[in-house]
Design a protein around this motif. Structure first.
Motif, PDB file in Angstrom:
ATOM      1  N   LYS A 103      39.346  37.273  39.328  1.00  0.00           N
ATOM      2  CA  LYS A 103      39.642  36.600  40.604  1.00  0.00           C
ATOM      3  C   LYS A 103      39.745  35.098  40.433  1.00  0.00           C
ATOM      4  CE  LYS A 103      37.630  39.243  44.268  1.00  0.00           C
ATOM      5  NZ  LYS A 103      36.348  39.444  44.852  1.00  0.00           N
ATOM      6  N   THR A 104      40.712  34.505  41.157  1.00  0.00           N
ATOM      7  CA  THR A 104      40.838  33.052  41.109  1.00  0.00           C
ATOM      8  C   THR A 104      41.204  32.548  42.497  1.00  0.00           C
ATOM      9  OG1 THR A 104      41.752  31.261  39.769  1.00  0.00           O
ATOM     10  CG2 THR A 104      43.294  32.977  40.408  1.00  0.00           C
ATOM     11  N   LYS A 105      40.956  31.263  42.741  1.00  0.00           N
ATOM     12  CA  LYS A 105      41.163  30.707  44.085  1.00  0.00           C
ATOM     13  C   LYS A 105      42.119  29.524  44.027  1.00  0.00           C
ATOM     14  CE  LYS A 105      38.142  29.883  47.617  1.00  0.00           C
ATOM     15  NZ  LYS A 105      37.005  29.169  48.133  1.00  0.00           N
ATOM     16  N   ASN A 132      44.011  38.292  40.568  1.00  0.00           N
ATOM     17  CA  ASN A 132      44.123  37.871  39.164  1.00  0.00           C
ATOM     18  C   ASN A 132      45.052  36.660  39.125  1.00  0.00           C
ATOM     19  OD1 ASN A 132      46.953  38.641  38.325  1.00  0.00           O
ATOM     20  ND2 ASN A 132      46.254  40.607  39.142  1.00  0.00           N
ATOM     21  N   PRO A 133      45.096  35.939  38.000  1.00  0.00           N
ATOM     22  CA  PRO A 133      45.829  34.654  37.999  1.00  0.00           C
ATOM     23  C   PRO A 133      47.314  34.770  37.681  1.00  0.00           C
ATOM     24  CG  PRO A 133      44.681  34.933  35.921  1.00  0.00           C
ATOM     25  CD  PRO A 133      44.366  36.163  36.733  1.00  0.00           C
ATOM     26  N   PRO A 143      44.183  22.480  42.880  1.00  0.00           N
ATOM     27  CA  PRO A 143      44.420  23.421  41.767  1.00  0.00           C
ATOM     28  C   PRO A 143      45.800  23.246  41.129  1.00  0.00           C
ATOM     29  CG  PRO A 143      43.683  24.569  43.748  1.00  0.00           C
ATOM     30  CD  PRO A 143      43.962  23.169  44.160  1.00  0.00           C
ATOM     31  N   LEU A 196      44.785  28.010  30.948  1.00  0.00           N
ATOM     32  CA  LEU A 196      43.504  28.014  31.694  1.00  0.00           C
ATOM     33  C   LEU A 196      42.560  26.964  31.098  1.00  0.00           C
ATOM     34  CD1 LEU A 196      42.913  31.882  32.106  1.00  0.00           C
ATOM     35  CD2 LEU A 196      43.798  30.316  33.831  1.00  0.00           C
ATOM     36  N   THR A 205      44.459  26.956  37.177  1.00  0.00           N
ATOM     37  CA  THR A 205      43.656  27.946  37.903  1.00  0.00           C
ATOM     38  C   THR A 205      44.369  29.296  37.954  1.00  0.00           C
ATOM     39  OG1 THR A 205      42.748  26.172  39.224  1.00  0.00           O
ATOM     40  CG2 THR A 205      42.628  28.343  40.181  1.00  0.00           C
ATOM     41  N   ALA A 206      45.694  29.241  37.818  1.00  0.00           N
ATOM     42  CA  ALA A 206      46.516  30.461  37.788  1.00  0.00           C
ATOM     43  C   ALA A 206      47.764  30.118  36.989  1.00  0.00           C
ATOM     44  CB  ALA A 206      46.878  30.888  39.204  1.00  0.00           C
ATOM     45  N   ASN A 257      33.970  35.797  33.520  1.00  0.00           N
ATOM     46  CA  ASN A 257      34.788  35.263  34.614  1.00  0.00           C
ATOM     47  C   ASN A 257      35.864  34.354  34.048  1.00  0.00           C
ATOM     48  OD1 ASN A 257      33.341  36.011  37.153  1.00  0.00           O
ATOM     49  ND2 ASN A 257      31.670  35.041  35.995  1.00  0.00           N
ATOM     50  N   SER A 269      37.027  32.001  35.497  1.00  0.00           N
ATOM     51  CA  SER A 269      36.673  30.637  35.920  1.00  0.00           C
ATOM     52  C   SER A 269      35.877  29.889  34.829  1.00  0.00           C
ATOM     53  CB  SER A 269      35.903  30.668  37.236  1.00  0.00           C
ATOM     54  OG  SER A 269      34.800  31.509  37.107  1.00  0.00           O
ATOM     55  N   ILE A 286      38.534  27.882  32.855  1.00  0.00           N
ATOM     56  CA  ILE A 286      39.391  26.885  33.511  1.00  0.00           C
ATOM     57  C   ILE A 286      38.883  25.460  33.256  1.00  0.00           C
ATOM     58  CG2 ILE A 286      40.246  26.065  35.765  1.00  0.00           C
ATOM     59  CD1 ILE A 286      40.129  29.080  36.636  1.00  0.00           C
TER      60      ILE A 286
END
Ligand SMILES: Cc1cc2nc3c(=O)[nH]c(=O)nc-3n(C[C@H](O)[C@H](O)[C@H](O)COP(=O)(O)O)c2cc1C
Length: 314
Positions: free
Chosen positions: A5-7, A15-16, A235, A252, A257-258, A290, A292, A295
């Motif tokens: 998961k990424t935001k 997913n990214p 991001p 990353l 972030t993606a 993760n 994350s 990143i």
């Protein structure tokens, strides 16, 4: 089980991995499960119908490709009536890419695509600004700022500004986009290039020049993604030359972030789904729980700011 998961701002992606605008369309649903992607990104849409550039519109160069497609468009009505409902059947955020030749034109199309079913708007500012000298909006901080400011007041949806590698002012353009309300940066579009047939001595593209994409673009776009990640707090979505899981990991680590995948899909229509499986395997093998954790984890602590922000040859 790894967490992919990424935001991107408020938008959560499972997913990214998402497609790069213009290299993805509804017919790909026949060969890959569109529900697997982190987001869907449409081909750039313009308000008016457009034919695109003269052919040939694509050619191969060593390990990469040039295109001068020129944003053919069926127009906004077709897009709203047909394309948005198509993507609404999937449980995946929809990102609509828009373009125009004036900032008012950008604001108009932005308002029109700000409808239910659309989760963010990607702003393709690598197109000529006919109100000024015809150079792309993304070439300069001032033109980036003026168009992004108009766009910001035209929608409440997240705005992703897509940068161009053709500027020598990447950092200034990135900061101008952030200051005028961009919620994320897509880094980057294609790089202006040329190829000539040595027998006919004619340029290989009908439009003479076109955009370089594929593996040759990666070091340039990766450098830009890194510089942007160091300079802004919104991001970064890395785009350019991604064809292996190692490419994704590199982006990353640089701070993305993606990521978006373009040319690789022309080689293997299922590339994004393959990359997703490879990414999960890679993280599992490396014992990274993760994404994350990766990143922005680049180990550049020994570098001085002068080197990090350099835009000319070292
Ligand atoms: C055939 C083709 C068409 C494209 N059309 C668009 C477009 O409509 N809008 C846009 O923002 N970028 C467009 N691009 C650029 C891609 O979205 C992406 O930025 C670029 O190809 C770099 O990624 P890649 O090396 O993975 O292909 C296009 C690229 C290609 C190859």
């Amino acid at each position: 089980m790894v967490n992919l998961k990424t935001k991107i701002g408020e938008l959560i992606l499972k997913n990214p991995i998402m497609p790069a605008s213009g290299t993805f369309s509804e017919d790909l649903a026949e060969v890959l499960d569109l529900n697997k992607l982190g987001a869907h990104v449409t081909k750039t849409i313009t308000e008016e119908k457009r034919c695109g550039n003269p052919s040939p519109r694509v050619c191969e160069v060593s390990g990469s490709m040039l295109n001068s497609i020129g944003i053919p468009s069926k127009g906004i009505e077709y897009f709203i009536d047909t394309v948005i409902p198509f993507y609404s059947q999937y449980n995946v955020p929809l990102i609509v890419s828009i373009s125009a030749q004036t900032s008012d034109g950008f604001a108009r199309i932005c308002e029109r695509v700000s409808v239910p079913g659309v989760d963010a708007i990607e702003v393709n500012i690598s197109c000529p600004n006919i109100e000024e000298d015809g150079k792309a909006f993304a070439m300069r901080p001032s033109t980036t700022q003026s168009v992004m400011t108009k766009l910001r007041s035209a929608t409440d949806l997240p705005l992703w500004a897509k940068l161009s590698p053709n500027t020598g002012e990447t950092i200034e353009v990135a900061m101008a986009a952030e200051e005028s309300g961009a919620d994320a940066l897509v880094v980057s579009n294609t790089m202006l290039s040329m190829a000539i047939d040595i027998h006919s001595r004619k340029p290989k593209l009908g439009n003479l020049m076109g955009g370089l994409s594929g593996p040759s673009l990666k070091p340039i776009a990766l450098r830009m993604a890194y510089q942007c990640a160091k300079s802004v707090s919104i991001p970064i979505i890395g785009c350019g030359g991604i064809s292996t899981v190692e490419d994704i990991i590199e982006y990353l680590i640089a701070g993305a972030t993606a990521i978006q995948v373009g040319t690789a899909t022309f080689i293997n229509p299922n590339a994004m789904v393959t990359l997703l499986a490879d990414l999960e395997n890679f993280l599992q093998k490396q014992n990274i729980q993760n994404i994350s954790d990766l990143i922005g984890s680049v180990r550049d602590e020994d570098a001085t700011d002068d080197v990090v922000f350099m835009e000319t040859a070292p």
